[in-house]
Scaffold this active site. Structure first.
Site, PDB file in Angstrom:
ATOM      1  N   VAL A  13       0.838  -1.210   0.000  1.00  0.00           N
ATOM      2  CA  VAL A  13       0.000   0.000   0.000  1.00  0.00           C
ATOM      3  C   VAL A  13       0.872   1.258   0.000  1.00  0.00           C
ATOM      4  O   VAL A  13       0.619   2.213  -0.748  1.00  0.00           O
ATOM      5  CB  VAL A  13      -0.943   0.021   1.219  1.00  0.00           C
ATOM      6  CG1 VAL A  13      -1.731   1.326   1.257  1.00  0.00           C
ATOM      7  CG2 VAL A  13      -1.904  -1.172   1.197  1.00  0.00           C
ATOM      8  N   ASN A  98       6.489   6.637  18.650  1.00  0.00           N
ATOM      9  CA  ASN A  98       7.552   7.432  18.018  1.00  0.00           C
ATOM     10  C   ASN A  98       6.991   8.400  16.976  1.00  0.00           C
ATOM     11  O   ASN A  98       7.414   9.556  16.901  1.00  0.00           O
ATOM     12  CB  ASN A  98       8.587   6.507  17.373  1.00  0.00           C
ATOM     13  CG  ASN A  98       9.447   5.834  18.435  1.00  0.00           C
ATOM     14  OD1 ASN A  98       9.742   6.435  19.464  1.00  0.00           O
ATOM     15  ND2 ASN A  98       9.828   4.595  18.194  1.00  0.00           N
ATOM     16  N   GLY A 101       4.990  11.139  18.692  1.00  0.00           N
ATOM     17  CA  GLY A 101       5.919  12.082  19.328  1.00  0.00           C
ATOM     18  C   GLY A 101       6.480  13.049  18.302  1.00  0.00           C
ATOM     19  O   GLY A 101       6.577  14.262  18.549  1.00  0.00           O
ATOM     20  N   LYS A 104       3.775  15.491  17.253  1.00  0.00           N
ATOM     21  CA  LYS A 104       3.574  16.495  18.311  1.00  0.00           C
ATOM     22  C   LYS A 104       4.671  17.561  18.238  1.00  0.00           C
ATOM     23  O   LYS A 104       4.397  18.763  18.268  1.00  0.00           O
ATOM     24  CB  LYS A 104       3.609  15.774  19.666  1.00  0.00           C
ATOM     25  CG  LYS A 104       3.443  16.689  20.851  1.00  0.00           C
ATOM     26  CD  LYS A 104       3.535  15.881  22.144  1.00  0.00           C
ATOM     27  CE  LYS A 104       3.760  16.799  23.325  1.00  0.00           C
ATOM     28  NZ  LYS A 104       4.182  16.067  24.510  1.00  0.00           N
ATOM     29  N   TYR A 144      -1.162  -8.648  16.150  1.00  0.00           N
ATOM     30  CA  TYR A 144      -1.574  -7.658  15.141  1.00  0.00           C
ATOM     31  C   TYR A 144      -2.815  -6.902  15.611  1.00  0.00           C
ATOM     32  O   TYR A 144      -2.829  -5.671  15.659  1.00  0.00           O
ATOM     33  CB  TYR A 144      -1.843  -8.387  13.828  1.00  0.00           C
ATOM     34  CG  TYR A 144      -2.172  -7.487  12.657  1.00  0.00           C
ATOM     35  CD1 TYR A 144      -1.191  -6.710  12.048  1.00  0.00           C
ATOM     36  CD2 TYR A 144      -3.472  -7.437  12.138  1.00  0.00           C
ATOM     37  CE1 TYR A 144      -1.491  -5.903  10.952  1.00  0.00           C
ATOM     38  CE2 TYR A 144      -3.776  -6.634  11.050  1.00  0.00           C
ATOM     39  CZ  TYR A 144      -2.783  -5.869  10.451  1.00  0.00           C
ATOM     40  OH  TYR A 144      -3.086  -5.071   9.381  1.00  0.00           O
ATOM     41  N   GLN A 161      -4.956  14.530  24.877  1.00  0.00           N
ATOM     42  CA  GLN A 161      -4.030  15.064  25.892  1.00  0.00           C
ATOM     43  C   GLN A 161      -3.117  16.145  25.329  1.00  0.00           C
ATOM     44  O   GLN A 161      -2.788  17.101  26.020  1.00  0.00           O
ATOM     45  CB  GLN A 161      -3.186  13.891  26.415  1.00  0.00           C
ATOM     46  CG  GLN A 161      -2.550  14.120  27.763  1.00  0.00           C
ATOM     47  CD  GLN A 161      -1.833  12.842  28.221  1.00  0.00           C
ATOM     48  OE1 GLN A 161      -2.321  11.732  28.039  1.00  0.00           O
ATOM     49  NE2 GLN A 161      -0.676  13.003  28.823  1.00  0.00           N
TER      50      GLN A 161
HETATM   51  P1  NAD Z   1       3.118  -4.608   3.611  1.00  0.00           P
HETATM   52  O1  NAD Z   1       3.646  -5.671   4.486  1.00  0.00           O
HETATM   53  O2  NAD Z   1       3.247  -4.759   2.135  1.00  0.00           O
HETATM   54  O3  NAD Z   1       3.756  -3.192   3.986  1.00  0.00           O
HETATM   55  C1  NAD Z   1       4.221  -2.851   5.246  1.00  0.00           C
HETATM   56  C2  NAD Z   1       5.529  -2.093   5.096  1.00  0.00           C
HETATM   57  O4  NAD Z   1       5.984  -1.702   6.406  1.00  0.00           O
HETATM   58  C3  NAD Z   1       6.638  -2.923   4.466  1.00  0.00           C
HETATM   59  O5  NAD Z   1       7.333  -2.166   3.506  1.00  0.00           O
HETATM   60  C4  NAD Z   1       7.542  -3.260   5.649  1.00  0.00           C
HETATM   61  O6  NAD Z   1       8.883  -3.504   5.271  1.00  0.00           O
HETATM   62  C5  NAD Z   1       7.362  -2.036   6.516  1.00  0.00           C
HETATM   63  N1  NAD Z   1       7.645  -2.280   7.939  1.00  0.00           N
HETATM   64  C6  NAD Z   1       7.210  -3.303   8.709  1.00  0.00           C
HETATM   65  N2  NAD Z   1       7.671  -3.186   9.962  1.00  0.00           N
HETATM   66  C7  NAD Z   1       8.413  -2.038   9.988  1.00  0.00           C
HETATM   67  C8  NAD Z   1       9.155  -1.380  10.992  1.00  0.00           C
HETATM   68  N3  NAD Z   1       9.239  -1.863  12.247  1.00  0.00           N
HETATM   69  N4  NAD Z   1       9.790  -0.222  10.667  1.00  0.00           N
HETATM   70  C9  NAD Z   1       9.739   0.279   9.401  1.00  0.00           C
HETATM   71  N5  NAD Z   1       9.058  -0.313   8.413  1.00  0.00           N
HETATM   72  C10 NAD Z   1       8.396  -1.457   8.705  1.00  0.00           C
HETATM   73  O7  NAD Z   1       1.582  -4.417   4.020  1.00  0.00           O
HETATM   74  P2  NAD Z   1       0.434  -3.498   3.388  1.00  0.00           P
HETATM   75  O8  NAD Z   1      -0.654  -4.378   2.947  1.00  0.00           O
HETATM   76  O9  NAD Z   1       1.024  -2.541   2.443  1.00  0.00           O
HETATM   77  O10 NAD Z   1      -0.066  -2.728   4.689  1.00  0.00           O
HETATM   78  C11 NAD Z   1       0.268  -1.372   4.932  1.00  0.00           C
HETATM   79  C12 NAD Z   1      -0.451  -0.904   6.197  1.00  0.00           C
HETATM   80  O11 NAD Z   1      -1.872  -1.005   6.020  1.00  0.00           O
HETATM   81  C13 NAD Z   1      -0.114  -1.737   7.438  1.00  0.00           C
HETATM   82  O12 NAD Z   1      -0.032  -0.889   8.550  1.00  0.00           O
HETATM   83  C14 NAD Z   1      -1.295  -2.657   7.571  1.00  0.00           C
HETATM   84  O13 NAD Z   1      -1.508  -3.073   8.895  1.00  0.00           O
HETATM   85  C15 NAD Z   1      -2.432  -1.785   7.068  1.00  0.00           C
HETATM   86  N6  NAD Z   1      -3.540  -2.613   6.557  1.00  0.00           N
HETATM   87  C16 NAD Z   1      -3.447  -3.263   5.366  1.00  0.00           C
HETATM   88  C17 NAD Z   1      -4.515  -4.053   4.937  1.00  0.00           C
HETATM   89  C18 NAD Z   1      -4.464  -4.792   3.627  1.00  0.00           C
HETATM   90  O14 NAD Z   1      -5.406  -5.533   3.334  1.00  0.00           O
HETATM   91  N7  NAD Z   1      -3.457  -4.616   2.790  1.00  0.00           N
HETATM   92  C19 NAD Z   1      -5.650  -4.207   5.738  1.00  0.00           C
HETATM   93  C20 NAD Z   1      -5.690  -3.542   6.961  1.00  0.00           C
HETATM   94  C21 NAD Z   1      -4.637  -2.738   7.359  1.00  0.00           C
END
Ligand code: NAD
Ligand code: UDP
Length: 319
Positions: A13, A98, A101, A104, A144, A161
């Site tokens: 995404v 993070n 923060g 903010k 998750y 807050q």
């Molecule tokens: P994805 O796994 O393709 O993308 C997540 C990205 O975050 C990856 O590039 C990964 O390397 C990076 N990442 C993970 N942990 C990290 C960390 N600690 N520090 C820095 N980068 C980190 O997943 P996605 O489908 O693109 O999802 C993107 C966001 O949307 C996520 O937060 C996910 O929870 C949320 N989301 C997605 C869906 C879906 O259906 N695709 C549904 C609900 C929520």
């Protein structure tokens, strides 16, 4: 022109979001630790002088002057978020602390990519934003679900807050090009299995439902939410057309013309039996936003993407 930070920007995404924000003429910083992301998702953006990439993990603080933050960093597929569940919770919770923060400190607006998983295995159908959910706090999905729930709590508390300018979006199952070919999510699994004429693996009897949203519709909803005044959410962003997993398998079989057969495998624990967003709030608050791309059209685009990927670098993924 705005200065915008996208955490998780090299993911599925996040990469589409970075692309769209750059196309609109913004200065974009993509931050990622590449756990599930891939530099190739953003390679085509690299020669844009408005684009910067930073390798960083959101569990550590990061300081930069920006106007907006999209907090997308977190593995999203069950296979990936269950690989290291403690890290998944840390990413959601410490990542939120993070980034909040930072917001903010520099007075940035910050949007959280939350999820329909905050509703757990829902007892209310379809799911509205005022439903509190039905989540197992100690199951295999909890890292998750509870991580994202705690992140929502942190966002609301920083808002109440500290007056941080927040947005919370609950994303429902989203699919499209640049999903990780090994992330085990149902759309990528079925398409890859069909393209390779392998068995299509339905977990359980396939009567469980999901509502599948194409990624472009999500990106549109995300940007509208970020740029809407006086509305913080939480708001559902998803496609309300609901399908059983068996129906999805049949559609993929029809669209690919595969010789694959359907097989049934054990259902993972805590797998939600039904899921469909109520999107009335999004329609009302986000200038009539609703999904434009329905399942068949979105699947065709995604099939085309995986077909090319398998031809170009299928061996890299063991296919
Ligand atoms: P994805 O796994 O393709 O993308 C997540 C990205 O975050 C990856 O590039 C990964 O390397 C990076 N990442 C993970 N942990 C990290 C960390 N600690 N520090 C820095 N980068 C980190 O997943 P996605 O489908 O693109 O999802 C993107 C966001 O949307 C996520 O937060 C996910 O929870 C949320 N989301 C997605 C869906 C879906 O259906 N695709 C549904 C609900 C929520
Ligand atoms: N699923 C399946 N076969 C697969 C992958 C997933 O039947 O190869 C099912 C899974 O059990 C769930 C649904 O498809 O009921 C959606 O799974 P996914 O992992 O894509 O996302 P979830 O919505 O469960 O987070």
């Amino acid at each position: 022109m705005k200065r915008i930070l996208v955490t998780g920007g090299a993911g599925f995404v996040g990469s589409h979001l970075c692309e769209r924000l750059l196309n609109e003429g913004n200065n974009v910083i993509c931050l990622d630790n590449y756990f599930t992301g891939d530099k190739r998702n953003i390679l085509h953006l690299m020669d844009n002088h408005l684009f910067e990439v930073v390798r960083h993990d959101v569990i550590n603080p990061y300081f930069v002057e920006v106007d907006q933050i999209y907090n997308m960093a977190c593995p999203a597929s069950p296979v990936h978020y269950q690989y290291n569940p403690i890290k998944t919770t840390k990413t959601s919770v410490m990542g939120a602390i993070n980034m909040l923060g930072l917001a903010k400190r520099v007075k940035a607006r910050i949007l959280q990519a939350s999820t329909s998983e905050v509703y757990g295995d829902p007892e209310v159908h379809p799911q509205r934003e005022d439903y509190w959910g039905h989540v197992n706090p100690i199951g295999i999905r909890s890292c998750y679900d509870e991580g994202k729930r705690c992140a929502e709590t942190l966002f609301m508390d920083y808002y109440n807050q500290n007056n941080v300018d927040i947005r919370i979006m609950r994303i429902f199952n989203t699919y499209g090009p640049r999903m990780h070919p090994k992330d085990g999510r149902v759309v990528s699994n079925f398409i890859i299995q069909a393209l390779l004429n392998h068995d299509i693996t339905i977990y359980g009897d396939g009567s469980q439902t999901r509502s599948f949203q194409y990624v472009d519709d999500l990106v549109e909803g995300t940007i509208r939410l970020m740029n809407t005044a006086n509305f913080i959410g939480p708001v559902n962003i998803g496609n309300p057309n609901e399908f059983t997993i068996l129906e999805l398998a049949q559609k993929v079989i029809d669209l690919t013309g595969t010789k694959s057969k359907i097989i049934h495998m054990p259902m993972p624990s805590d797998d939600p039996t039904q899921r469909r967003p109520d999107i009335n709030l999004a329609k009302e608050k986000l200038k009539g936003w609703e999904p434009n791309i329905q399942l068949e059209e979105g699947l065709r685009k995604t099939i085309n993407y995986f077909d090319n990927l398998l031809k170009e670098r299928g061996t890299e993924y063991g296919y």
